[in-house]
Design an enzyme around this catalytic site. Sequence first.
Site, PDB file in Angstrom:
ATOM      1  N   SER A 239       0.833  -1.196   0.000  1.00  0.00           N
ATOM      2  CA  SER A 239       0.000   0.000   0.000  1.00  0.00           C
ATOM      3  C   SER A 239       0.869   1.248   0.000  1.00  0.00           C
ATOM      4  O   SER A 239       2.089   1.185   0.113  1.00  0.00           O
ATOM      5  CB  SER A 239      -0.923  -0.005   1.215  1.00  0.00           C
ATOM      6  OG  SER A 239      -0.152  -0.036   2.389  1.00  0.00           O
ATOM      7  N   LYS A 240       0.197   2.359  -0.138  1.00  0.00           N
ATOM      8  CA  LYS A 240       0.854   3.641  -0.348  1.00  0.00           C
ATOM      9  C   LYS A 240       2.058   3.897   0.565  1.00  0.00           C
ATOM     10  O   LYS A 240       3.059   4.457   0.146  1.00  0.00           O
ATOM     11  CB  LYS A 240      -0.185   4.747  -0.135  1.00  0.00           C
ATOM     12  CG  LYS A 240       0.276   6.108  -0.612  1.00  0.00           C
ATOM     13  CD  LYS A 240      -0.906   7.072  -0.652  1.00  0.00           C
ATOM     14  CE  LYS A 240      -0.479   8.432  -1.214  1.00  0.00           C
ATOM     15  NZ  LYS A 240      -1.654   9.300  -1.441  1.00  0.00           N
ATOM     16  N   ARG A 241       1.931   3.480   1.822  1.00  0.00           N
ATOM     17  CA  ARG A 241       2.989   3.786   2.778  1.00  0.00           C
ATOM     18  C   ARG A 241       4.195   2.863   2.687  1.00  0.00           C
ATOM     19  O   ARG A 241       5.239   3.143   3.268  1.00  0.00           O
ATOM     20  CB  ARG A 241       2.439   3.715   4.204  1.00  0.00           C
ATOM     21  CG  ARG A 241       1.441   4.812   4.491  1.00  0.00           C
ATOM     22  CD  ARG A 241       1.190   4.977   5.964  1.00  0.00           C
ATOM     23  NE  ARG A 241       0.374   6.174   6.213  1.00  0.00           N
ATOM     24  CZ  ARG A 241       0.901   7.383   6.385  1.00  0.00           C
ATOM     25  NH1 ARG A 241       2.210   7.555   6.340  1.00  0.00           N
ATOM     26  NH2 ARG A 241       0.126   8.414   6.607  1.00  0.00           N
ATOM     27  N   ASP A 242       4.050   1.762   1.992  1.00  0.00           N
ATOM     28  CA  ASP A 242       5.153   0.806   1.962  1.00  0.00           C
ATOM     29  C   ASP A 242       6.331   1.293   1.137  1.00  0.00           C
ATOM     30  O   ASP A 242       6.166   1.968   0.120  1.00  0.00           O
ATOM     31  CB  ASP A 242       4.657  -0.539   1.408  1.00  0.00           C
ATOM     32  CG  ASP A 242       3.766  -1.267   2.400  1.00  0.00           C
ATOM     33  OD1 ASP A 242       4.176  -1.396   3.561  1.00  0.00           O
ATOM     34  OD2 ASP A 242       2.659  -1.678   2.010  1.00  0.00           O
TER      35      ASP A 242
END
Length: 452
Positions: free
Chosen positions: A219-222
């Site tokens: 996801s976006k934060r990875d």
Amino acid sequence: MSVRVRFAPSPTGYLHIGGARTALFNWLYARHTGGTFVLRIEDTDTARNSQEAVDVILDGLRWLGLNWDEGPLSGAAEGPGIGQHGPYFQSKRGAIYQKRVEELLSKGLAYEREGAVRFKMQREPVLIPDLIVGDVKRELTDREELDPDFVIFRSDGQPVFHFVNVVDDLEMGITHVIRGEDHLSNTAKHIALFQAFGVPAPKYGHIPLILNIDGTKMSKRDQGASLKSYQDGGYAPEAVVNYLCLLGWSPKENREIVPLDEIVAMFDLPQILRHNARFDMNKLNWMNVEYFKSMTLDRFVTLALPVLRQAGLAMDNYSPEYIRAALATVKEKVKQMPDVLQFAAFYFRDTVVFDDAAKAAEPQDLTAESRGRVEKLRAAFASDSVFTADSLQAALKATATTLGVKAGLLVHPTRIACTGSGIGPSLYHLLEVLGRERVLARLDAMIARMPV
RNA sequence: GACCCUAUCGUCUAGUGGUUAGGACACUGCCCUUUCACGGCAGGUGCCCGGGUUCAAGUCCCGGUAGGGUCGCCA
């Protein structure tokens, strides 16, 4: 019939690496078949939409070299586009959706409820023919058993994803929908919608997802989820493209580094794997280094410059020739572009910055004994008329012999004095690039710090 | 909860009934190199489990397990 494929991202402010791979596979299929690659911006969620968010996508695709045959030319929804099936922003296609929803309403295939328009979904299982996964028989879930119909127009008058997606694919003459497997279940809805419009559905190809190295959803934060991180990290886009091609698809004969034009020639849908792939940064990094090593020096300089500038180095103060020569000494050494800072920043600073290891070793390095040897070496370098890697090596070796010491005792302090670090490019080559003036000045600076 | 997809070294993969299960990344050791790397050589690790079909199963079928996805007036 000529192939028409599309990449239809939603402008959320970043381009997911999985989205980039989806775009790549669509592009590859278009190029392989001589078809058309369409870029369409799915900006129906007006709250999150912005031109900047669209620009991120366009920049990312351009960086990867995935040129589109039809689509917007800029991130501005009002701006010009190329192609006969525009507008390519869903926010500009309201009239088309309106006409199409009225068509379903008049046919009795949709109905209004609480201000929203709902599509009368079939109650039977839907057969999804998929070029990659094979035939999939999608049964209704327990919730769908209760109420299979779904909203296609919200009560606020805005159309919903499933609806605009199908209408646009229909209006734009899309022949093959290549998208992430996360859409496989939803495809039943899409096929039903195509049937409602009385047209055959396009062919589908659902490609496996890209997961984190530990198998969890990316996801976006990875780390590494955003294509931007590779752009900013100084990666070679051709390496990123090559690596992405190998996630879920592979050429025969165990090949790894494969030129794009050869991949275009070989690529096809049936050979795409059906299981998810984990993103292995190690392998991407290895591949990136392979591309660094084989690319031209000019190309390497082009990729390195933004990273050096970003670090605050005044690159404009140095001549292109000097920069080229300096980066040539590290081109084969960097494992990731940011390494270029560690290996080459000393070329582009007036004052030497000592790293922690060098500082820690100062008690052993800055000695009267060493001072005497460095002064001798300084004199030898000063009288070296050619100042090339070869001549400097000869001068250093000769000085060591005269002094009766190992060359290492001269190599180490010279490296520290000139670069501020114990690790870096080949000593003699970096000295040649630095030039007599800088080398002597840096040796003098170190001598001044040594006890008599 | 229901529905769908998937399952070969740690990771990416080759493999379409008979192989000592191959390659790449990563890892370990040695050589090279008086920096760090590069390079060379060597090495270990794998067919998720259980049934079935077959003379023969990583390969085909069924079940389980595990991972992922979907079921929204998000896309």
